[in-house]
Enzyme design. Structure first.
Site, PDB file in Angstrom:
ATOM      1  N   GLY A  11      22.648 -35.680 -44.672  1.00 46.99           N
ATOM      2  CA  GLY A  11      22.502 -35.704 -43.218  1.00 46.99           C
ATOM      3  C   GLY A  11      21.824 -36.982 -42.756  1.00 46.99           C
ATOM      4  O   GLY A  11      20.871 -37.445 -43.372  1.00 46.99           O
ATOM      5  N   THR A 125      15.188 -37.784 -44.010  1.00 47.17           N
ATOM      6  CA  THR A 125      15.667 -36.492 -43.527  1.00 47.17           C
ATOM      7  C   THR A 125      14.760 -36.011 -42.414  1.00 47.17           C
ATOM      8  O   THR A 125      13.530 -36.151 -42.509  1.00 47.17           O
ATOM      9  CB  THR A 125      15.709 -35.433 -44.653  1.00 47.17           C
ATOM     10  OG1 THR A 125      15.901 -34.131 -44.076  1.00 47.17           O
ATOM     11  CG2 THR A 125      14.433 -35.412 -45.458  1.00 47.17           C
TER      12      THR A 125
END
Length: 319
Positions: A11, A125
């Protein structure tokens, strides 16, 4: 070492571009060539690699997302995929790799190091769920995005005298929920690290309503469960008008905060230093505002923990 690579995986998080910039410019400062790997491990296997110059990373420090793009890659989980990746690295003459991402990305860096290819991990993250560092790149920006959203929701909650359930990201970590809930004065914060009693949540809402409280904010980490379901239960058991907002991927976007830009710059540069020093299989982090490094395997083996003192404080201040 004459040539290194850099990739982003998993991500995206605000500040990844600042980290890429730091890796490239720190390496060039030390007379190394730098190659960017596009689309994470998938791009590594496919050979989507190109040389980066100083100008390649100009005007990106303030941009969200990642210049190198990112992708999930099931093939890289296999031994065959990992060997293909190393073949591509050898083909381009790359001798070390900086991997920017979360725990899944770190797992990949660990595998490459085990196969004899030196890697260093940079924690990027929004979840802030990597052990060995106080903060991960992107957490602060995502946190401020959440706070801004809750501030606006509080305005309409006050106007309509409603209870609002706000679901935030974080996967199996409750840091985003805890920090944003404390910063925004939430009445209840539900995180996956702590069990919760729905009856206690309902009781707290009823007590507040009985003493004249006009609105309530409840922050739910996605790892706890569905904010929609929790909101439904609250509506049914309290008869209070309840609305649910799932903030979703808005939390991953936006220009990184000053904190994330500086953190990313420091961590990216430190990763290059470790590769130059021949320290493979490491991750960089920040603890007590000092840069540190740990073995990736060590970081992956230690479960993420919530700040218990902060969690207790959030309960004490929301009486």
């Amino acid at each position: 070492m004459k040539r290194i690579g850099v990739l982003t995986s998993g991500g995206d998080s605000p500040g990844m571009n600042a980290a890429i910039r730091a890796v490239v410019r720190k390496a060039i400062y030390h007379d190394l060539e730098v190659y960017g790997v596009y689309y994470g491990y998938a791009g590594l296997i496919a050979g989507q690699i190109e040389k980066l110059e100083i100008g390649s990373v100009g005007d990106i420090i303030h941009r969200g997302g990642t210049k190198l793009y990112t992708a999930r890659c099931e093939e890289f989980r296999t031994l065959e995929g990992q060997k293909k990746a190393i073949e591509q690295l050898n083909k381009f003459g790359i001798e070390g790799l900086v991997v920017i991402g979360g725990d899944g990305s770190f797992q990949g860096a660990k595998k490459l190091t085990e196969h004899g290819f030196p890697c260093v991990g940079v924690p990027g993250t929004i979840d802030n769920d990597i052990s060995g560092t106080d903060f991960t790149i992107g957490f602060d920006t995502a946190l401020n995005t959440i706070i801004e959203a809750i501030d606006k929701i509080r305005d309409t909650a006050t106007s309509h005298e409603r209870t609002y359930v706000i679901e935030v990201m974080g996967r199996n970590a409750g840091d985003l929920a805890l920090w944003s809930g404390l910063a925004d004065g939430a009445e209840t914060i539900l995180i996956p690290e702590e069990n919760y009693d729905m009856e206690e949540v309902i009781s707290r809402l009823k007590r507040g309503h009985a003493r004249g409280k006009k609105h309530s904010i409840i922050v739910v980490a996605e790892g706890v469960g569905s904010g929609m379901e929790i909101g439904k239960v609250i509506q049914e058991q309290t008869s209070l008008e309840t609305r649910v907002t799932v903030l979703g991927h808005i939390q991953r976007g936006g220009s990184p905060t000053a904190f994330d830009r500086v953190l990313a710059s420091r961590l990216g540069a430190k990763a290059v230093e470790l590769l130059i020093a021949g320290e493979a299989g490491k991750m960089v982090g920040i603890q007590n505002n000092q840069l540190v490094s740990h073995g990736i395997d060590q970081a992956l083996s230690i479960p993420h923990k919530i700040d218990q003192d902060m969690y207790q404080l959030s309960k004490e201040l929301s009486i």
